[in-house]
Design a protein around this motif. Structure first.
Motif: not given
Lengths: 299, 410
Positions: A203-207, B365, B368, B371, B390-392
């Motif tokens: 899972l990645v966090t989209l920003v 992604e 995401a 979702q 992405t945060q990364q």
């Protein structure tokens, strides 16, 4: 599916290695995809290439995030932020390293288990057998083929496919000889098996992408004169070494060095900045009195 | 059946031109397309391809030469990429107006600034309204096949407009995968020699092409004719696709349906990254999630009816644009929304922008995005365009900005 990621520097033949492995796998009846990724073409700059072998049509594309095998042509890439060859490796990954060190001497390589690190001096094998560093592609491509359980004849078919359009019969014969030596070197290493399960996506966090002022958001660089901070000395495969007794102080090397990595000392003799010299060896070729020789890097 | 071989997308494009027996190949290099013209130059030099191969001084000249040769009745092939396509863009409109049936391959590469090499579709979609037909390929096999189908379509008297075949830089151009090349004899049966009936300039057959018209009505007539030719291409394409499938065993429709039959959720994608979407669909299916994918293949003419038929009644649809129209969002999203507007059972739509400059679209992604699809299916109002980042990736870019001497707020 077997996922193999090659890391090298421009000129070390890792694109060709990925294709040799791909062609070998294709001869063995695998469905194959191989592709390189690199920026503006530069000898010595980090690049990578990817080979996938599968029994079903391959729908993955581009970068391999979770490799089964990582092939590293140049130990200095381990510390290079632009390369990060161990990225995405886990306890099931195998590393094949071209180095003068023994695998036991290599410091822990990320999450990769010690038993899955295989090291050999393929550069020396290449130089002994073909007298060409470009043959590293053959040595590593074939060793990787062996690690994946491909036969010698399949590996040799891969080498022939990739080299026959480009090389003379004599050079081809030398490379085939190298392939046999490199394959033999990898015999005895365990064969990598396909993973039986598909990993769940990480899972990645989209920003949110917020507005930044143009002082940040325009693609300009304010930090000038910082290129010396990017040490390019480890791009070299050979280093130019001056033999001052032959130097006539004509300054041709000083003028021709494309990286301005040659300065003049108090007595007007050239001094190479080995932190920056990329090893293009233009100085070696241009020097009218042959005062520069090329010495293989010891790493 | 011919055996498979490993070919890059660029080699597949060159083989397409070779098998189509092109007469004339004007060329100008640009990364990541150059290998196409290098291979054709090599074949031409060795006499393996009878075509006249000519290097020009720019893409503008190259496309002018291409159009002129096609106006003289030659079968013409050429290729470009990115900035090159934009530099030649004026000529694209001009020669589409001449109604000459050449095939131009574009290898997608994101546009400057900042300058880069990897793929997105702002280049090919900048040529969206030029009057060229557009076929977007997902695989190396589809490149060869689309060039052959492209000539048939372009040279059909019901159509007679030039064709752009698009493939992604790196993810196809430099990527080898198994390709079956049809035999030259089989191709010659499918694609017989081109006999021009309206454009055949010769010394002994003088004519004027692309003449000036004033007053609006004549101009409108000729422009409306381009619209009608593209309308025809929708039907003619399907006839050609059927014949191609019979002869070669591979079927290509205007759009491709992947696991759509019972899908509640649909991803709409195009070009090589559609493969990644399909891999995700396969993964989701193993998890019991009913997701499918609709791949846009023929983008001009726009197959609105086929798209609407595939999407009506779904719980939610994500339209991936690997491009960005700053100030608007994704370029294809409004076209798909328009295709659905009159459908009473139109699904909620999510606009997603990803893969710019070749940026990966990771499995995480896609998760995401899924979702978000569940959220809009349960009644959340419009989200988007969703900019995949992405945060990364943000952290990595911040490091680069700092190295560049930018003052960043915390």
């Amino acid at each position: 599916m077997l996922r193999i990621r090659f890391h090298g520097r421009g000129g070390q033949g890792m694109k060709t290695a990925s294709r040799i492995l791909g062609s070998a796998g294709f001869h063995a009846g695998w469905i194959v995809q191989d592709s390189p990724v690199y920026g503006a073409e530069r000898r010595g700059a980090p690049m990578s290439a990817f080979t996938r072998l599968a029994r079903e049509p391959i729908r993955e594309r581009g970068v391999i995030a979770s490799p089964d095998l990582v092939v590293i042509a140049d130990e200095t890439l381990l510390a290079d932020l632009a390369a990060q060859p161990l990225l995405g490796c886990d306890t099931r990954s195998t590393v094949l390293m071209n180095t003068r060190k023994q695998s036991a001497e290599l410091s822990p390589l990320g999450a990769v288990s010690r038993e899955a690190i295989f090291a050999a001096d393929f550069t020396a094998l290449a130089l002994e057998t073909t007298q060409s560093l470009a043959s590293l592609s053959v040595a590593l491509g074939v060793a990787a083929a062996r690690l994946l359980g491909l036969s010698l004849s399949e590996a040799l078919a891969g080498v022939t496919d990739e080299l026959s359009p480009h090389l003379s019969a004599e050079r081809q014969a030398k490379n085939v000889a190298l392939a046999q030596v490199a394959y033999a070197r990898a015999e005895g290493w365990p064969i990598i098996q396909e993973r039986q399960t598909t990993d769940s996506p990480t899972l990645v966090t989209l920003v949110e992408v917020a507005f930044d002022p143009p002082t940040v958001a325009a693609p300009s660089i304010y930090a000038i004169s910082n290129s010396p901070e990017r040490k390019t000395g480890n791009w070299r495969q050979f280093r130019p070494v001056l033999h001052a007794e032959l130097c006539t102080r004509c300054w041709i090397c000083f003028v021709r060095c494309p990286e301005a990595a040659i300065a003049l000392d108090a007595h007007d003799y050239p001094v190479v900045d080995y932190d920056q010299c990329k090893g293009c060896l233009l100085c070696v070729h241009e020097c009218p009195t042959h005062a520069f020789t090329a010495e293989q890097e010891v790493r | 059946m011919t055996a498979q071989q490993l070919l890059t997308g660029n080699a597949a494009a060159a083989w397409g031109a070779r098998l189509a027996d092109a007469d004339y190949i004007p060329a100008f290099p640009i990364t990541p397309q150059t290998e196409i013209i290098e291979l054709l130059a090599q074949w031409s030099a060795h006499g393996e391809v009878p075509a006249r191969f000519v290097t020009l001084d720019s893409e503008h000249s190259m496309l002018t030469a291409a159009g002129a040769a096609a106006a003289a009745g030659a079968r013409v092939f050429t290729a470009t990429s990115s900035q090159g396509l934009l530099y030649g863009c004026e000529v694209l409109y001009t020669i589409a107006g001449w109604r000459v049936p050449l095939v131009l391959v574009n290898v997608s590469r994101a546009l400057a600034s900042p300058i880069t090499l990897e793929a997105d579709h702002n280049d090919i979609l900048a040529a969206r309204d030029t009057g060229f037909l557009q076929i977007h390929a997902e695989t190396c096999q589809e490149i060869v096949d689309s060039i052959l189908m492209g000539y048939r379509l372009a040279e059909d008297e019901q159509v007679m407009v030039p064709v752009l075949v698009n493939l992604d830089g790196f993810t196809l151009s430099f990527t080898r995968e198994p390709v079956t090349l049809p035999s030259p004899a089989a191709v010659a049966e499918f694609l017989p020699a081109y006999h021009p009936r309206h454009a055949y300039i010769r010394g002994d057959k003088p004519m004027a092409q692309g003449t000036a018209v004033l007053g609006g009505a004549p101009y409108s007539y000729f422009r409306y004719q381009q619209q009608r030719a593209q309308d025809n291409a929708l039907t003619i394409h399907q006839t050609i696709a059927e014949e191609f499938a019979l002869r070669f065993g591979r079927r290509y429709d205007l759009v491709e349906s992947f696991q759509l039959d019972d899908a509640d959720y649909v991803l709409v994608m195009s070009n090589a990254f559609a493969s990644k979407g399909k891999a995700m669909v396969q993964w989701w299916r193993t998890q019991g999630r009913k997701v499918g994918l609709l791949r846009l293949r023929v983008v001009r003419p726009f197959p609105g009816a086929a798209i609407a038929a595939a999407l009506v009644g779904r719980k939610a649809v994500a339209v991936f644009d690997q491009n960005i129209a700053p100030g608007s969002g994704g370029i294809l999203y409004p076209e798909i929304a328009a295709a659905l507007y009159h459908e009473p059972r139109r699904p909620p739509l999510l606009s997603v922008i990803g893969g710019l400059g070749g940026k990966d679209i990771s499995a995480g992604e896609f998760e995401a995005v899924f979702q978000h699809l569940e959220r809009i299916a349960s009644g959340t109002t419009v989200i988007g365009p969703l900019l995949l980042y992405t945060q990364q990736e943000r952290d990595r870019v911040r490091t680069l900005l700092q190295i560049a001497g930018k003052e960043l707020s915390a």
